[in-house]
Design an enzyme around this catalytic site. Structure first.
Site, PDB file in Angstrom:
ATOM      1  N   ASP A 170      60.328  37.804   9.305  1.00  0.00           N
ATOM      2  CA  ASP A 170      61.285  38.834   9.704  1.00  0.00           C
ATOM      3  C   ASP A 170      60.539  40.128  10.007  1.00  0.00           C
ATOM      4  O   ASP A 170      59.537  40.428   9.361  1.00  0.00           O
ATOM      5  CB  ASP A 170      62.299  39.066   8.550  1.00  0.00           C
ATOM      6  CG  ASP A 170      63.616  39.607   9.044  1.00  0.00           C
ATOM      7  OD1 ASP A 170      63.628  40.742   9.534  1.00  0.00           O
ATOM      8  OD2 ASP A 170      64.634  38.894   8.943  1.00  0.00           O
TER       9      ASP A 170
ATOM     10  N   TYR B 222      51.302  30.946  13.953  1.00  0.00           N
ATOM     11  CA  TYR B 222      50.722  29.616  13.775  1.00  0.00           C
ATOM     12  C   TYR B 222      50.816  29.215  12.316  1.00  0.00           C
ATOM     13  O   TYR B 222      50.070  29.743  11.491  1.00  0.00           O
ATOM     14  CB  TYR B 222      49.252  29.605  14.235  1.00  0.00           C
ATOM     15  CG  TYR B 222      49.105  29.985  15.690  1.00  0.00           C
ATOM     16  CD1 TYR B 222      49.279  29.039  16.690  1.00  0.00           C
ATOM     17  CD2 TYR B 222      48.831  31.302  16.060  1.00  0.00           C
ATOM     18  CE1 TYR B 222      49.182  29.385  18.028  1.00  0.00           C
ATOM     19  CE2 TYR B 222      48.733  31.660  17.392  1.00  0.00           C
ATOM     20  CZ  TYR B 222      48.902  30.700  18.369  1.00  0.00           C
ATOM     21  OH  TYR B 222      48.818  31.049  19.696  1.00  0.00           O
TER      22      TYR B 222
ATOM     23  N   TYR C 187      72.089  40.701  25.292  1.00  0.00           N
ATOM     24  CA  TYR C 187      72.260  39.696  24.229  1.00  0.00           C
ATOM     25  C   TYR C 187      72.785  38.392  24.816  1.00  0.00           C
ATOM     26  O   TYR C 187      72.170  37.334  24.668  1.00  0.00           O
ATOM     27  CB  TYR C 187      73.229  40.260  23.197  1.00  0.00           C
ATOM     28  CG  TYR C 187      73.495  39.388  21.991  1.00  0.00           C
ATOM     29  CD1 TYR C 187      72.541  39.232  20.989  1.00  0.00           C
ATOM     30  CD2 TYR C 187      74.734  38.760  21.829  1.00  0.00           C
ATOM     31  CE1 TYR C 187      72.812  38.456  19.869  1.00  0.00           C
ATOM     32  CE2 TYR C 187      75.005  37.991  20.707  1.00  0.00           C
ATOM     33  CZ  TYR C 187      74.041  37.847  19.730  1.00  0.00           C
ATOM     34  OH  TYR C 187      74.320  37.082  18.615  1.00  0.00           O
TER      35      TYR C 187
HETATM   36  N1  NAD Z   1      76.773  37.100  12.378  1.00  0.00           N
HETATM   37  C1  NAD Z   1      77.440  36.599  13.392  1.00  0.00           C
HETATM   38  O1  NAD Z   1      78.663  36.745  13.475  1.00  0.00           O
HETATM   39  C2  NAD Z   1      76.706  35.838  14.474  1.00  0.00           C
HETATM   40  C3  NAD Z   1      77.457  35.325  15.535  1.00  0.00           C
HETATM   41  C4  NAD Z   1      76.799  34.638  16.539  1.00  0.00           C
HETATM   42  C5  NAD Z   1      75.429  34.438  16.481  1.00  0.00           C
HETATM   43  N2  NAD Z   1      74.723  34.944  15.438  1.00  0.00           N
HETATM   44  C6  NAD Z   1      73.268  34.743  15.450  1.00  0.00           C
HETATM   45  O2  NAD Z   1      72.808  34.407  14.152  1.00  0.00           O
HETATM   46  C7  NAD Z   1      71.529  35.003  13.929  1.00  0.00           C
HETATM   47  C8  NAD Z   1      71.556  35.811  12.640  1.00  0.00           C
HETATM   48  O3  NAD Z   1      72.518  36.843  12.745  1.00  0.00           O
HETATM   49  P1  NAD Z   1      72.896  37.819  11.533  1.00  0.00           P
HETATM   50  O4  NAD Z   1      74.341  38.087  11.614  1.00  0.00           O
HETATM   51  O5  NAD Z   1      72.317  37.309  10.286  1.00  0.00           O
HETATM   52  O6  NAD Z   1      72.163  39.150  11.977  1.00  0.00           O
HETATM   53  P2  NAD Z   1      71.159  40.093  11.181  1.00  0.00           P
HETATM   54  O7  NAD Z   1      70.910  41.258  12.068  1.00  0.00           O
HETATM   55  O8  NAD Z   1      71.652  40.350   9.806  1.00  0.00           O
HETATM   56  O9  NAD Z   1      69.875  39.175  11.067  1.00  0.00           O
HETATM   57  C9  NAD Z   1      68.933  39.033  12.088  1.00  0.00           C
HETATM   58  C10 NAD Z   1      67.562  39.070  11.456  1.00  0.00           C
HETATM   59  O10 NAD Z   1      66.567  38.933  12.476  1.00  0.00           O
HETATM   60  C11 NAD Z   1      65.554  39.909  12.250  1.00  0.00           C
HETATM   61  N3  NAD Z   1      64.933  40.204  13.536  1.00  0.00           N
HETATM   62  C12 NAD Z   1      65.464  40.855  14.603  1.00  0.00           C
HETATM   63  N4  NAD Z   1      64.566  40.936  15.588  1.00  0.00           N
HETATM   64  C13 NAD Z   1      63.435  40.314  15.148  1.00  0.00           C
HETATM   65  C14 NAD Z   1      62.152  40.112  15.700  1.00  0.00           C
HETATM   66  N5  NAD Z   1      61.846  40.541  16.919  1.00  0.00           N
HETATM   67  N6  NAD Z   1      61.222  39.450  14.952  1.00  0.00           N
HETATM   68  C15 NAD Z   1      61.519  39.022  13.697  1.00  0.00           C
HETATM   69  N7  NAD Z   1      62.720  39.202  13.119  1.00  0.00           N
HETATM   70  C16 NAD Z   1      63.666  39.852  13.833  1.00  0.00           C
HETATM   71  C17 NAD Z   1      66.297  41.087  11.660  1.00  0.00           C
HETATM   72  O11 NAD Z   1      65.452  41.979  10.965  1.00  0.00           O
HETATM   73  C18 NAD Z   1      67.283  40.385  10.737  1.00  0.00           C
HETATM   74  O12 NAD Z   1      66.737  40.126   9.479  1.00  0.00           O
HETATM   75  C19 NAD Z   1      71.199  35.818  15.163  1.00  0.00           C
HETATM   76  O13 NAD Z   1      70.365  35.062  16.011  1.00  0.00           O
HETATM   77  C20 NAD Z   1      72.537  36.020  15.820  1.00  0.00           C
HETATM   78  O14 NAD Z   1      72.417  36.166  17.220  1.00  0.00           O
HETATM   79  C21 NAD Z   1      75.331  35.656  14.441  1.00  0.00           C
END
Ligand code: NAD
Length: 337
Positions: free
Chosen positions: A45, A76, A157
């Site tokens: 993360d 890796y 997005y």
């Molecule tokens: N929560 C929802 O309702 C929902 C709906 C549809 C899709 N999603 C997908 O589920 C996944 C998780 O969503 P979430 O709600 O937990 O969001 P969140 O923002 O809480 O978690 C995303 C995580 O990814 C990390 N992150 C972001 N960019 C990064 C990068 N470049 N490198 C490494 N880490 C990175 C962030 O620090 C965070 O910990 C996402 O891919 C999101 O698109 C979530």
């Protein structure tokens, strides 16, 4: 330091699992489930929206590793499975730096698919219901191609997730990578970011603080919310199944936004008024998953009733709002305990 008791798996059954975005809202609950099952988990993360606090109860455990790494850079490591969740998820977060959102979902996904190819790991990509855009079909099934504005404010997005799906299937066809694509619908629960900006957390935080509850547009637009543990169960079931096509994971229990506001206001019984603000650009009017595929192929459907989930989420936000000292640790226990 003591840890939640994890299952013991012998060498043959224990998998090495990478969770990108594992310090985020959904990722941290997924990590809890996989840790408790007894697997070896590496969380990667960059802490853009994630927090160490979400996984602090595992730091130091022999089955757990936390990497501060950006998925846009290659990684890796040796793994058996990859849950690729790294990406900001809520509109204020993904619109904060649209170019970075595009890079995270495109270059980041190429990096993870490349890793899966090299080490022959199975990979699950966290896609989204946003691939359907502002849908003309209701409810949305996986065969629907979507209605997305490619140059609108949400495109960084929506389109990045769409092309990431394309990449998954290109790697599957060309390189035989074992892919899973979860189209996740709106999810809520403990550990959501305080600035998440989506309706459930907004309404709860506003009602808890006694400030006006803001409804954008008429409030007649609908959403279907699933509780986070249902989603995590769905992701794990999809990974374990042999089904490789896109799969909706969401709760079809559909409500109008104004209904959500009223439910939360009544539950908290505070002084907050519900106020209407101008609608948000490109805000989808209707959202409801058709989960026939998930039921049939991965034998999954959501279980947690709205009131149960909302009450747990209220409890979480209440304790976060009360927190005043750094030394007050994350007392939120893994949901699965
Ligand atoms: N929560 C929802 O309702 C929902 C709906 C549809 C899709 N999603 C997908 O589920 C996944 C998780 O969503 P979430 O709600 O937990 O969001 P969140 O923002 O809480 O978690 C995303 C995580 O990814 C990390 N992150 C972001 N960019 C990064 C990068 N470049 N490198 C490494 N880490 C990175 C962030 O620090 C965070 O910990 C996402 O891919 C999101 O698109 C979530």
């Amino acid at each position: 330091k003591t840890y939640p008791e994890v299952n013991f798996l012998n060498y043959k059954d224990r998998k090495k699992i990478l969770v990108t975005g594992g310090a985020g809202f959904v990722g941290s609950h997924l990590v809890d489930k996989l840790m408790l099952q007894g697997h070896e988990i590496t969380v990667m993360d960059n802490f853009f929206t994630g927090r160490k606090r979400n996984v602090e109860h595992w730091i130091g455990h022999e089955n757990f590793e936390l990497l501060n790494h950006d998925v846009v850079e290659p990684l890796y490591i040796e793994v058996d499975e990859i849950y690729h969740l790294a990406s900001p998820a809520s509109p204020p977060h993904y619109m904060f730096n649209p170019i970075k959102t595009i890079k995270t979902n495109t270059i980041g996904t190429i990096n993870m698919l490349g890793l899966a190819k090299r080490v022959k790991a199975k990979i699950l990509f966290a896609s989204t219901s946003e691939v359907y855009g502002d849908p003309e079909k209701h409810p949305q099934d996986e065969g629907y191609w979507g209605h997305v504005n490619p140059i609108g404010p949400r495109a960084c997005y929506d389109e990045a997730k769409r092309v990431a799906e394309t990449m998954c299937y290109a790697y599957q066809k060309q390189e035989n990578v074992d892919v899973r694509v979860a189209r996740i619908f709106n999810t809520y629960g403990p550990r959501m970011h305080m600035n998440d900006g989506r309706v459930v957390s907004n309404f709860i935080l506003q009602a808890l603080q006694g400030i006006p509850m803001t409804v954008y547009g008429s409030g007649e637009q609908t959403r279907s919310f699933q509780y986070v543990t249902d989603l995590v169960d769905g992701l794990v079931a999809l990974m374990a199944s042999n089904y490789t096509k896109p799969t909706n994971i969401g709760n079809p229990d559909e409500h109008r936004i104004i209904e959500f506001a009223t439910i939360i206001k009544n539950l908290l019984g505070g002084s907050s008024e519900i106020v209407n603000k101008p609608p948000v650009e490109d805000d989808p009017q209707k959202r409801k998953p058709d989960i026939t595929t998930a039921k049939k192929h991965i034998h999954w459907q959501p279980k947690v009733p709205l009131m149960v989930g909302i009450n747990k989420t209220i409890e979480y936000f209440r304790s976060e709002l009360r927190r005043s000292k750094h030394s007050e640790r994350n007392i939120w226990k893994p949901e699965y305990l």
